[in-house]
Design an enzyme around this catalytic site. Structure first.
Site, PDB file in Angstrom:
ATOM      1  N   SER A  96      -3.957  -2.737  -8.881  1.00 47.02           N
ATOM      2  CA  SER A  96      -3.398  -3.830  -9.677  1.00 47.02           C
ATOM      3  C   SER A  96      -4.567  -4.520 -10.347  1.00 47.02           C
ATOM      4  O   SER A  96      -5.444  -5.060  -9.663  1.00 47.02           O
ATOM      5  CB  SER A  96      -2.631  -4.828  -8.802  1.00 47.02           C
ATOM      6  OG  SER A  96      -1.400  -4.288  -8.379  1.00 47.02           O
ATOM      7  N   ARG A 146      -3.628   5.341  -0.443  1.00 49.31           N
ATOM      8  CA  ARG A 146      -2.715   6.022  -1.365  1.00 49.31           C
ATOM      9  C   ARG A 146      -3.428   7.016  -2.269  1.00 49.31           C
ATOM     10  O   ARG A 146      -2.831   8.018  -2.674  1.00 49.31           O
ATOM     11  CB  ARG A 146      -1.927   4.990  -2.171  1.00 49.31           C
ATOM     12  CG  ARG A 146      -0.975   4.199  -1.287  1.00 49.31           C
ATOM     13  CD  ARG A 146      -0.142   3.227  -2.079  1.00 49.31           C
ATOM     14  NE  ARG A 146       0.757   2.486  -1.193  1.00 49.31           N
ATOM     15  CZ  ARG A 146       1.682   1.634  -1.601  1.00 49.31           C
ATOM     16  NH1 ARG A 146       1.820   1.397  -2.907  1.00 49.31           N
ATOM     17  NH2 ARG A 146       2.460   1.014  -0.747  1.00 49.31           N
ATOM     18  N   ARG A 184      -3.705  -7.101   6.513  1.00 50.21           N
ATOM     19  CA  ARG A 184      -2.544  -7.881   6.087  1.00 50.21           C
ATOM     20  C   ARG A 184      -1.435  -7.803   7.134  1.00 50.21           C
ATOM     21  O   ARG A 184      -1.146  -6.739   7.661  1.00 50.21           O
ATOM     22  CB  ARG A 184      -2.007  -7.386   4.737  1.00 50.21           C
ATOM     23  CG  ARG A 184      -3.023  -7.542   3.605  1.00 50.21           C
ATOM     24  CD  ARG A 184      -2.478  -7.081   2.284  1.00 50.21           C
ATOM     25  NE  ARG A 184      -3.527  -7.079   1.265  1.00 50.21           N
ATOM     26  CZ  ARG A 184      -3.370  -6.644   0.030  1.00 50.21           C
ATOM     27  NH1 ARG A 184      -2.195  -6.164  -0.353  1.00 50.21           N
ATOM     28  NH2 ARG A 184      -4.372  -6.679  -0.827  1.00 50.21           N
ATOM     29  N   ARG A 214       1.692   2.392   3.749  1.00 48.90           N
ATOM     30  CA  ARG A 214       1.651   0.941   3.961  1.00 48.90           C
ATOM     31  C   ARG A 214       1.253   0.653   5.403  1.00 48.90           C
ATOM     32  O   ARG A 214       1.856   1.202   6.329  1.00 48.90           O
ATOM     33  CB  ARG A 214       3.023   0.338   3.655  1.00 48.90           C
ATOM     34  CG  ARG A 214       3.064  -1.180   3.617  1.00 48.90           C
ATOM     35  CD  ARG A 214       4.494  -1.651   3.350  1.00 48.90           C
ATOM     36  NE  ARG A 214       4.932  -1.274   2.030  1.00 48.90           N
ATOM     37  CZ  ARG A 214       4.786  -2.034   0.935  1.00 48.90           C
ATOM     38  NH1 ARG A 214       4.198  -3.207   1.027  1.00 48.90           N
ATOM     39  NH2 ARG A 214       5.238  -1.628  -0.233  1.00 48.90           N
ATOM     40  N   GLU A 225       1.505   2.994  -6.188  1.00 42.89           N
ATOM     41  CA  GLU A 225       0.535   2.059  -6.761  1.00 42.89           C
ATOM     42  C   GLU A 225      -0.808   2.201  -6.057  1.00 42.89           C
ATOM     43  O   GLU A 225      -0.891   2.136  -4.827  1.00 42.89           O
ATOM     44  CB  GLU A 225       1.043   0.628  -6.607  1.00 42.89           C
ATOM     45  CG  GLU A 225       0.062  -0.434  -7.082  1.00 42.89           C
ATOM     46  CD  GLU A 225       0.305  -1.785  -6.444  1.00 42.89           C
ATOM     47  OE1 GLU A 225      -0.682  -2.488  -6.161  1.00 42.89           O
ATOM     48  OE2 GLU A 225       1.480  -2.136  -6.222  1.00 42.89           O
TER      49      GLU A 225
END
Length: 423
Positions: A350, A390, A260, A275, A347
């Site tokens: 999702s 994470r 990304r 990140r 997080e």
């Protein structure tokens, strides 16, 4: 993509849905474009019918002036039809472009809220560990243990890249293997190893394009796109297919690297490996019947939670409000683990139900063999099961010891030959 018939027949309901999202959408412009497309189709069909009538007259007419006049009229109709066809093609393309920009509508169960600050914590699971020392963040602990090399990651690739070394790399590999093993053996998912590059239409199908192209890496020469998540290739396995209803639900799990270009907010997650532009993830994807999709979302969430429970990591379940739903989701829950060194919730999954939003874009349908009804769009769901790095952060920070070493979670000990301590 939302159903254009819903927009035509219940525009006020659609407007109310976007108001709940807090999204400004010019539905009148979409409806006007749709009306123009339908007008052009009707006009084209009328002209085609008239040309067909003239063709029959020409066939019956005797040679002479009347026949030549009919031929001339038929030729004129043909030119008009060709002109209308070009207009219709352009109008349909413009309508589709507008429709692809419309976000999904929220499920009625989603709470209304303006942004992430109004998400709801549904519950917390597990006990946060207590320490007789100040727990270190993973960026300090990882460096001291020689398992995370930030400097060499930046040297070879730039900011937001790092290198995992020694048993740090093995720990990540163990986590991935554990996740895949649980989801395949316990939860019944079929494992997929997909390509990491896809064609443009695959990203359109999942809702990443055209709206979010700036966040994606691309090989411009051949128009290959690097995947932002395994959701993209796995969902598109069945693009433009009609599935046998007897085979639903279909459950797949896939491990991939993810890429990304997202711009990092200044000062946010600037330290450590929380990140980055490249990261690993185990993804769960489902294709289900519309009437069961919300129950399947609950099951998907439970499957992802099982990994956190097995690793004995404290976590919480958060329901996204309308203002924090993704572009394609109609309902979404996040799983956040507790990182004691960072002193924050991170997080790691999702879990989303997209309804038929992605299926319409990718044209994925199903049909029961004995059913008289036409084929229907499936509902698609996906969720991380779980995301790295994470989860790796959670292990490093949660299982740290006073002597600087790490305890190995019981669930991962078989992947380390039974070892109980690392470092």
């Amino acid at each position: 993509m939302i159903d254009i018939r819903l927009l035509r027949e219940k525009p006020d309901e659609v407007r109310a849905g976007y108001q709940r999202l807090g999204t400004a959408v010019d539905l009148d412009a979409v409806l006007a474009r749709d009306a123009r497309v339908r007008d052009l189709k009707n006009e084209s069909q009328t002209l085609q019918a008239e040309q067909n009538r003239l063709s029959k007259e020409i066939g019956r007419a005797a040679p002479g002036e009347a026949r030549e006049q009919a031929k001339a009229a038929s030729l004129a109709f043909k030119e008009q039809i060709e002109k209308l066809a070009a207009e219709l093609t352009a109008a349909e393309a413009a309508l589709e472009e507008q429709m692809l920009e419309l976000p999904n509508l929220p499920h009625p169960s989603v709470p209304v809220g303006k942004d992430e600050t109004e998400n709801r914590v549904v519950r917390e699971e597990g006990q946060k560990r207590t320490y007789a020392f100040a727990p270190q963040p993973h960026w300090d602990l990882g460096t001291k243990l020689g398992i995370i090399d930030f400097e060499r990651g930046v040297k070879i690739s730039g900011s937001r890249f790092y290198v995992l070394k020694s048993w740090g790399a093995r720990l990540q590999r163990a986590l991935i293997s554990y996740m895949l093993d649980v989801h395949t053996s316990k939860h019944g998912y079929v494992e997929i190893y997909p390509p990491y590059m896809v064609r443009r239409e695959c990203l359109v199908g999942t809702g990443n394009l055209p709206k979010f192209g700036e966040n994606l890496y691309r090989d411009a020469e051949e128009d290959f796109w690097f995947i932002p998540t395994a959701e993209v290739p796995v969902t598109n396995l069945y693009r433009e297919e009609i599935l046998d209803g007897a085979n639903l639900p279909i459950r797949h799990v896939a491990f991939t690297a993810c890429f990304r270009r997202e711009q990092m907010a200044a000062g946010r997650d600037t330290r450590g490996i929380k990140r980055g532009h490249q990261f690993d993830k185990v993804e769960l994807v489902k294709f289900v019947r519309p009437e069961t999709s919300m129950d399947e979302l609950t099951a998907l969430l439970s499957d992802a939670e099982d990994i956190l429970k097995g690793l004995e990591l404290p976590y919480r379940v958060v329901q996204m409000c309308t203002g924090d739903l993704s572009f394609s989701a109609m309902a979404k829950f996040d799983l956040e683990l507790w990182a004691p060194g960072c002193n924050e919730w991170l997080e790691v999954s999702s879990c989303s139900n997209f309804g038929d939003f992605q299926a319409r874009r990718a044209r994925i349908r199903f049909k029961d063999k004995d059913a008289k009804e036409k084929s229907r769009f499936v509902h698609t769901l996906n969720g991380s099961g779980l995301a790295l790095p994470r989860t790796l952060i959670g292990i490093i920070e949660t299982y740290q010891r006073a002597d600087g070493k790490l305890d190995v979670p019981v669930a991962l000990q078989p992947y380390f030959g039974g070892a109980t301590v690392l470092g």
